[in-house]
Design a protein around this motif. Structure first.
Motif, PDB file in Angstrom:
ATOM      1  N   LEU A 209       7.572 -28.021 -24.129  1.00  0.00           N
ATOM      2  CA  LEU A 209       7.227 -29.250 -24.968  1.00  0.00           C
ATOM      3  C   LEU A 209       6.010 -28.686 -25.761  1.00  0.00           C
ATOM      4  O   LEU A 209       5.004 -28.674 -25.200  1.00  0.00           O
ATOM      5  N   TYR A 210       6.452 -28.576 -27.157  1.00  0.00           N
ATOM      6  CA  TYR A 210       5.219 -28.486 -28.093  1.00  0.00           C
ATOM      7  C   TYR A 210       4.888 -29.688 -28.866  1.00  0.00           C
ATOM      8  O   TYR A 210       5.672 -30.119 -29.612  1.00  0.00           O
ATOM      9  N   ILE A 211       3.687 -30.243 -28.683  1.00  0.00           N
ATOM     10  CA  ILE A 211       3.180 -31.556 -29.320  1.00  0.00           C
ATOM     11  C   ILE A 211       1.989 -31.337 -30.345  1.00  0.00           C
ATOM     12  O   ILE A 211       1.142 -30.690 -29.855  1.00  0.00           O
ATOM     13  N   GLY A 212       2.270 -32.029 -31.364  1.00  0.00           N
ATOM     14  CA  GLY A 212       1.050 -32.306 -31.971  1.00  0.00           C
ATOM     15  C   GLY A 212       0.644 -30.842 -32.969  1.00  0.00           C
ATOM     16  O   GLY A 212       1.793 -30.159 -33.101  1.00  0.00           O
ATOM     17  N   SER A 219       0.287 -32.612 -45.483  1.00  0.00           N
ATOM     18  CA  SER A 219      -0.248 -33.579 -44.589  1.00  0.00           C
ATOM     19  C   SER A 219      -0.141 -32.514 -43.275  1.00  0.00           C
ATOM     20  O   SER A 219       0.750 -32.195 -42.680  1.00  0.00           O
ATOM     21  N   PRO A 220      -1.422 -32.188 -42.981  1.00  0.00           N
ATOM     22  CA  PRO A 220      -1.775 -31.101 -41.917  1.00  0.00           C
ATOM     23  C   PRO A 220      -1.153 -31.420 -40.339  1.00  0.00           C
ATOM     24  O   PRO A 220      -0.651 -30.751 -39.836  1.00  0.00           O
ATOM     25  N   GLU A 221      -1.574 -32.604 -40.080  1.00  0.00           N
ATOM     26  CA  GLU A 221      -1.154 -32.966 -38.645  1.00  0.00           C
ATOM     27  C   GLU A 221       0.159 -33.319 -38.547  1.00  0.00           C
ATOM     28  O   GLU A 221       0.654 -34.049 -39.426  1.00  0.00           O
ATOM     29  N   ASP A 245       5.071 -46.295 -28.247  1.00  0.00           N
ATOM     30  CA  ASP A 245       4.111 -46.411 -28.768  1.00  0.00           C
ATOM     31  C   ASP A 245       3.758 -45.498 -30.086  1.00  0.00           C
ATOM     32  O   ASP A 245       4.134 -44.364 -29.793  1.00  0.00           O
ATOM     33  N   VAL A 246       3.054 -46.108 -30.957  1.00  0.00           N
ATOM     34  CA  VAL A 246       2.453 -45.299 -32.108  1.00  0.00           C
ATOM     35  C   VAL A 246       1.196 -44.585 -31.596  1.00  0.00           C
ATOM     36  O   VAL A 246       0.050 -45.018 -31.239  1.00  0.00           O
ATOM     37  N   ILE A 247       1.526 -43.204 -31.659  1.00  0.00           N
ATOM     38  CA  ILE A 247       0.427 -42.078 -31.361  1.00  0.00           C
ATOM     39  C   ILE A 247       0.037 -41.481 -32.475  1.00  0.00           C
ATOM     40  O   ILE A 247       0.834 -40.895 -33.322  1.00  0.00           O
ATOM     41  N   ALA A 248      -1.155 -41.651 -33.006  1.00  0.00           N
ATOM     42  CA  ALA A 248      -1.603 -41.222 -34.099  1.00  0.00           C
ATOM     43  C   ALA A 248      -1.674 -39.494 -34.188  1.00  0.00           C
ATOM     44  O   ALA A 248      -1.992 -38.836 -33.038  1.00  0.00           O
ATOM     45  N   PRO A 249      -1.139 -38.951 -35.303  1.00  0.00           N
ATOM     46  CA  PRO A 249      -1.319 -37.449 -35.319  1.00  0.00           C
ATOM     47  C   PRO A 249      -2.409 -37.047 -35.025  1.00  0.00           C
ATOM     48  O   PRO A 249      -3.419 -37.288 -35.116  1.00  0.00           O
ATOM     49  N   ARG A 250      -2.506 -35.843 -34.348  1.00  0.00           N
ATOM     50  CA  ARG A 250      -3.779 -35.025 -34.184  1.00  0.00           C
ATOM     51  C   ARG A 250      -3.519 -33.502 -33.908  1.00  0.00           C
ATOM     52  O   ARG A 250      -2.474 -32.913 -33.584  1.00  0.00           O
ATOM     53  N   GLN A 251      -4.542 -32.800 -33.823  1.00  0.00           N
ATOM     54  CA  GLN A 251      -4.807 -31.242 -33.391  1.00  0.00           C
ATOM     55  C   GLN A 251      -6.038 -31.218 -32.638  1.00  0.00           C
ATOM     56  O   GLN A 251      -6.763 -31.910 -32.502  1.00  0.00           O
TER      57      GLN A 251
END
Length: 435
Positions: A209-212, A219-221, A245-251
């Motif tokens: 699984l590849y996440i974020g 929009s980069p994230e 739940d809403v999980i804000a985008p991140r790197q």
């Protein structure tokens, strides 16, 4: 009896000097974007960018066997005997080989630290503690950085995407597979989403699984619900839209898999590394279909600050977070906010702890973390949230105790020796000498 007391004081003094020397032993400097892997009960750290802004050739490990205390962890430096052949940073690392004790490091530098047009493979034998640059065959990947490497049970190492640092300066969705036994590369199909600065986690089912992460869009994230899934059993990609739940985008965040099938993520950055996304801690339930996000709230003196560029590994139930930088003045920057501490999350109940008193060593991982371990562990925090003992307080008490022991030992030795000297004079007939 007096001789015994003198000897006892001397032993105490020597013991205190030994403890003081141990406490002042190797402590790694702050860094970010280092590689990390786990073999047995040792977390190895590779390279990373230090305060000078350049990559390092450092290699050292952290012994996480119990009892483990985050205040004074057991670091061991290997740089003097086995430095990395290049200054390393942003480079994926993974454990493979026939005995699952070889660390593979994939670099975009040659041994002279010049940029390479193809990925350079280095191997570290953790038994002999020696580096090599093995010759690989097949479709050697182009230069990439800022990606993750994942190994399956057959010793195949999977690398996807990443950022090309010197020519195109773009992210990609290419898939490369290295057989760590035959040292041969093959190409896999392209992923559905371009990514770099992501996390990659292998499930017991053989899915990665590849996440974020980020791509080259305006929009980069990348949306955290858009999870790229690679099936190592049949070599195909799919896209899973997670719920919950809403999980804000991140790197530049971290992720581990606990024994219950939950991917635990922490930290990361957004908006050109000026924002710490919320929530900092979240889990993805891979037992449900579709996968489901849950935000985790915490309020603990042992919790880390918002971090990016850090690394994480899991040992038993415990997630170890190391290095990276925190957010100060709307910026993740090593010069102003370095992290040189270790933070521990008990993933069985999602509480932050400062110590691990009782870990079942049979749950240690050799090679890639077991996606579905069956052993259980337990923890006893060194204190609790109602009356916490902070790290600075413990360190201060330790220093005061050490100083007290040294002073008391010196006084004791002087007193005993003086008393012993007086006892050399004995009363004899015809004298008035007192004992």
């Amino acid at each position: 009896m007096d001789n015994f007391l003198c000897f006892l004081w001397l032993v105490i003094l020597l013991l205190d000097l030994f403890i003081t020397k141990s406490m002042s032993a190797f402590v790694p400097t702050s860094r970010y974007y280092q590689g990390s892997v786990i073999i047995g009960n040792k977390i190895y750290f590779l390279g990373g960018i230090d305060k000078t802004g350049t990559g390092t050739n450092n290699i050292f490990y952290l012994d996480v066997s119990s009892p483990f205390y985050s205040v004074n962890p057991k670091w061991t430096d290997l740089t003097s005997v086995a430095p990395i052949p290049v200054n390393s940073a942003f480079a994926p690392s993974c454990v493979g080989g026939s005995n699952k004790d070889t660390i593979f490091l994939f670099e975009h530098h040659r041994t002279n630290n010049d940029n390479s047009t193809s990925l350079v493979t280095f191997a570290f034998d953790s038994t002999t503690q020696k580096w090599s640059a093995p010759t690989t065959s097949g479709a050697i990947p182009q230069t990439r950085q800022d990606m993750r490497a994942v190994v399956d049970n057959n010793g195949n190492i999977y690398i996807n995407g990443g950022f090309e640092p010197s020519i195109t300066q773009k992210s990609y969705n290419s898939t490369f597979i290295l057989n760590s036994l035959s040292l041969s590369w093959t190409n896999g199909p392209n992923a559905p989403i371009i990514r770099s600065a992501y996390t990659a986690t292998l499930l017991s089912s053989g899915l990665i699984l590849y996440i974020g992460g980020t791509n080259d869009d305006p929009s980069p994230e990348i949306n955290m619900n858009s999870i790229s899934v690679y099936n190592t059993n049949i070599g195909t990609w799919s896209l899973m839209n997670a719920i919950g739940d809403v999980i804000a985008p991140r790197q530049s965040h971290s992720a581990v898999l606990n024994k219950n099938g939950f991917i635990v993520i922490y930290g990361g950055a957004a908006n050109n590394y000026t924002v710490a996304p919320n929530p900092a801690l979240a889990t993805l339930d891979t037992n449900s279909m579709p996968y489901k996000w849950s935000a985790k709230q915490f309020n603990s003196v042992y919790a880390p600050p918002p971090l990016a560029y850090h690394s994480a590994q899991i040992f038993g139930d415990y997630m170890f977070i190391a290095f990276g930088v925190s957010l100060i003045n709307a910026k993740f920057d090593l010069a102003t906010a370095p992290n040189n501490n270790i933070f521990i999350l008990d993933t069985s109940n999602y509480t932050w702890v400062s110590s691990i008193i009782n870990v079942n060593v049979n749950s240690s991982f050799v090679g890639p973390p077991n996606p579905n371990p069956t052993t259980s562990t337990s923890s006893t925090p060194a204190g609790n949230n109602s009356s916490p003992i902070t790290i600075p307080l413990i360190a201060g008490l330790g220093s005061l105790l050490g100083a007290f022991i040294i002073i008391a030992s010196i006084i004791g030795i002087v007193f005993c020796c003086r008393k012993k000297k007086r006892q050399h004079y004995y009363a004899t007939a015809g004298t008035n000498t007192r004992i």
